[in-house]
Design a protein around this motif. Sequence first.
Motif, PDB file in Angstrom:
ATOM      1  N   HIS A 111      -1.322   6.467 -10.192  1.00  0.00           N
ATOM      2  CA  HIS A 111      -1.497   5.092  -9.728  1.00  0.00           C
ATOM      3  C   HIS A 111      -0.254   4.610  -8.998  1.00  0.00           C
ATOM      4  CE1 HIS A 111      -2.806   0.958  -9.560  1.00  0.00           C
ATOM      5  NE2 HIS A 111      -1.708   0.574 -10.191  1.00  0.00           N
ATOM      6  N   ARG A 112       0.923   4.922  -9.530  1.00  0.00           N
ATOM      7  CA  ARG A 112       2.176   4.522  -8.878  1.00  0.00           C
ATOM      8  C   ARG A 112       2.293   5.160  -7.494  1.00  0.00           C
ATOM      9  NH1 ARG A 112       7.257   3.354 -12.161  1.00  0.00           N
ATOM     10  NH2 ARG A 112       6.508   2.237 -13.988  1.00  0.00           N
ATOM     11  N   LYS A 113       1.880   6.408  -7.399  1.00  0.00           N
ATOM     12  CA  LYS A 113       1.957   7.092  -6.111  1.00  0.00           C
ATOM     13  C   LYS A 113       1.027   6.438  -5.103  1.00  0.00           C
ATOM     14  CE  LYS A 113       1.703  11.633  -3.918  1.00  0.00           C
ATOM     15  NZ  LYS A 113       1.450  13.088  -4.126  1.00  0.00           N
ATOM     16  N   ARG A 114      -0.183   6.082  -5.542  1.00  0.00           N
ATOM     17  CA  ARG A 114      -1.133   5.417  -4.641  1.00  0.00           C
ATOM     18  C   ARG A 114      -0.617   4.039  -4.230  1.00  0.00           C
ATOM     19  NH1 ARG A 114      -4.645   7.841  -8.341  1.00  0.00           N
ATOM     20  NH2 ARG A 114      -4.829   5.897  -9.539  1.00  0.00           N
ATOM     21  N   LEU A 115       0.008   3.334  -5.165  1.00  0.00           N
ATOM     22  CA  LEU A 115       0.566   2.018  -4.852  1.00  0.00           C
ATOM     23  C   LEU A 115       1.711   2.143  -3.848  1.00  0.00           C
ATOM     24  CD1 LEU A 115       0.578  -1.028  -5.446  1.00  0.00           C
ATOM     25  CD2 LEU A 115       2.156  -0.565  -7.352  1.00  0.00           C
ATOM     26  N   LEU A 116       2.550   3.152  -4.032  1.00  0.00           N
ATOM     27  CA  LEU A 116       3.647   3.403  -3.088  1.00  0.00           C
ATOM     28  C   LEU A 116       3.108   3.690  -1.698  1.00  0.00           C
ATOM     29  CD1 LEU A 116       6.609   3.969  -2.339  1.00  0.00           C
ATOM     30  CD2 LEU A 116       6.295   6.295  -3.217  1.00  0.00           C
ATOM     31  N   GLU A 117       2.067   4.503  -1.608  1.00  0.00           N
ATOM     32  CA  GLU A 117       1.473   4.834  -0.314  1.00  0.00           C
ATOM     33  C   GLU A 117       0.860   3.591   0.335  1.00  0.00           C
ATOM     34  OE1 GLU A 117       1.720   7.683   1.361  1.00  0.00           O
ATOM     35  OE2 GLU A 117       3.030   8.318  -0.283  1.00  0.00           O
ATOM     36  N   LEU A 118       0.212   2.745  -0.480  1.00  0.00           N
ATOM     37  CA  LEU A 118      -0.389   1.517   0.050  1.00  0.00           C
ATOM     38  C   LEU A 118       0.684   0.609   0.639  1.00  0.00           C
ATOM     39  CD1 LEU A 118      -2.784  -0.471   0.360  1.00  0.00           C
ATOM     40  CD2 LEU A 118      -2.228  -1.314  -1.948  1.00  0.00           C
ATOM     41  N   VAL A 119       1.751   0.367  -0.111  1.00  0.00           N
ATOM     42  CA  VAL A 119       2.821  -0.513   0.359  1.00  0.00           C
ATOM     43  C   VAL A 119       3.506   0.076   1.586  1.00  0.00           C
ATOM     44  CG1 VAL A 119       5.078  -1.485  -0.239  1.00  0.00           C
ATOM     45  CG2 VAL A 119       3.212  -1.572  -1.897  1.00  0.00           C
ATOM     46  N   THR A 120       3.692   1.379   1.584  1.00  0.00           N
ATOM     47  CA  THR A 120       4.336   2.041   2.717  1.00  0.00           C
ATOM     48  C   THR A 120       3.486   1.950   3.976  1.00  0.00           C
ATOM     49  OG1 THR A 120       5.446   3.603   1.233  1.00  0.00           O
ATOM     50  CG2 THR A 120       5.299   4.221   3.560  1.00  0.00           C
ATOM     51  N   ASN A 121       2.177   2.097   3.819  1.00  0.00           N
ATOM     52  CA  ASN A 121       1.288   2.152   4.979  1.00  0.00           C
ATOM     53  C   ASN A 121       0.959   0.774   5.557  1.00  0.00           C
ATOM     54  OD1 ASN A 121       1.127   4.963   4.942  1.00  0.00           O
ATOM     55  ND2 ASN A 121      -0.607   4.965   3.513  1.00  0.00           N
ATOM     56  N   VAL A 122       0.759  -0.224   4.698  1.00  0.00           N
ATOM     57  CA  VAL A 122       0.325  -1.527   5.203  1.00  0.00           C
ATOM     58  C   VAL A 122       1.435  -2.576   5.168  1.00  0.00           C
ATOM     59  CG1 VAL A 122      -2.026  -1.023   4.445  1.00  0.00           C
ATOM     60  CG2 VAL A 122      -0.555  -2.448   3.008  1.00  0.00           C
ATOM     61  N   GLY A 123       2.499  -2.328   4.404  1.00  0.00           N
ATOM     62  CA  GLY A 123       3.589  -3.292   4.280  1.00  0.00           C
ATOM     63  C   GLY A 123       3.417  -4.166   3.057  1.00  0.00           C
ATOM     64  N   ILE A 124       4.519  -4.443   2.364  1.00  0.00           N
ATOM     65  CA  ILE A 124       4.428  -5.195   1.108  1.00  0.00           C
ATOM     66  C   ILE A 124       3.959  -6.627   1.343  1.00  0.00           C
ATOM     67  CG2 ILE A 124       6.831  -6.026   1.109  1.00  0.00           C
ATOM     68  CD1 ILE A 124       6.794  -5.360  -1.963  1.00  0.00           C
ATOM     69  N   GLU A 125       4.174  -7.149   2.562  1.00  0.00           N
ATOM     70  CA  GLU A 125       3.748  -8.517   2.838  1.00  0.00           C
ATOM     71  C   GLU A 125       2.234  -8.623   3.007  1.00  0.00           C
ATOM     72  OE1 GLU A 125       4.304  -6.506   6.756  1.00  0.00           O
ATOM     73  OE2 GLU A 125       5.400  -6.585   4.842  1.00  0.00           O
ATOM     74  N   ARG A 126       1.529  -7.485   3.092  1.00  0.00           N
ATOM     75  CA  ARG A 126       0.082  -7.510   3.314  1.00  0.00           C
ATOM     76  C   ARG A 126      -0.729  -7.153   2.073  1.00  0.00           C
ATOM     77  NH1 ARG A 126      -0.926  -5.103   9.468  1.00  0.00           N
ATOM     78  NH2 ARG A 126       0.361  -6.677  10.536  1.00  0.00           N
ATOM     79  N   VAL A 127      -0.069  -6.874   0.977  1.00  0.00           N
ATOM     80  CA  VAL A 127      -0.795  -6.607  -0.257  1.00  0.00           C
ATOM     81  C   VAL A 127      -0.845  -7.903  -1.074  1.00  0.00           C
ATOM     82  CG1 VAL A 127      -0.092  -4.189  -0.249  1.00  0.00           C
ATOM     83  CG2 VAL A 127       1.268  -5.859  -1.540  1.00  0.00           C
ATOM     84  N   SER A 128      -1.632  -7.913  -2.123  1.00  0.00           N
ATOM     85  CA  SER A 128      -1.750  -9.110  -2.960  1.00  0.00           C
ATOM     86  C   SER A 128      -0.456  -9.337  -3.745  1.00  0.00           C
ATOM     87  CB  SER A 128      -2.921  -8.961  -3.932  1.00  0.00           C
ATOM     88  OG  SER A 128      -2.629  -7.959  -4.905  1.00  0.00           O
ATOM     89  N   ASP A 129      -0.293 -10.554  -4.269  1.00  0.00           N
ATOM     90  CA  ASP A 129       0.883 -10.861  -5.088  1.00  0.00           C
ATOM     91  C   ASP A 129       0.960  -9.951  -6.307  1.00  0.00           C
ATOM     92  OD1 ASP A 129       1.702 -12.793  -3.352  1.00  0.00           O
ATOM     93  OD2 ASP A 129       1.401 -14.494  -4.711  1.00  0.00           O
TER      94      ASP A 129
END
Length: 235
Positions: free
Chosen positions: A13-31
């Motif tokens: 799960h941490r790896k998937r979260l890292l990939e999500l933040v890396t790919n879309v940017g932390i400003e585009r994910v939910s709080d």
Amino acid sequence: MANNNQQNIHEGHRKRLLELVTNVGIERVSDVQALEFILTYVIPRTDTNPLAHRLLDRFGTLANVLDASWEALIFVEGMGETSAKKLSNFKPIFNLYQLSCLDGRLHLEYKSDIVKFFEGILRNRSDENLYIVGLNASNYVKMWHRLSIGNRKTVDTHLRDVAKFVAVCKPSYVMLGHNHNDNLATPTENDEHATSIIAELVESLGSPLVDHIIVGDDGVYSMFNKEYFRIYTRN
């Protein structure tokens, strides 16, 4: 075996979260996802999603979580003293980044320069901080130093620290800056009194005080100009 499987699930799960933040940017994910991601740096090898939800339920917004003191964070289930202290230092890290971006040739001659500098060291602090800044004859910053945090020192203690700062920095001029956490930027009677005493001291040491900047909830205020250099709009 169950513990190993649970650890593998968390790591995946941490790896998937890292990939999500890396790919879309932390400003585009939910709080929740952003806070969960930050918490992975604070608490190793555990599921931080439930804790992210509890923190947001308690403090309301991501900004409020990052503004909270470690003493307040520790009351949330899952936050030990060490993890609370780590999380409470994320905002100072951001402030350090802002100051690093300014570093090199900090010129405090224009209002915009002064606002940017003092916002970098004072805005969104959970405790009251008092800084002294030494300038050369061309209004470039030579040094700055935090005189106090949490409004716990007396004026007499400030005077000793101010005198030491002037002796080491040898500035042509000095500026003061402090924040009113959760309050307006306009000066109090105590602010006026302390400023006049410090101004008298630095004048006698050959480094006159040129301004005292206050950063509050409503903007950035110049005590010497008696005006707001910046006003914050409120939602």
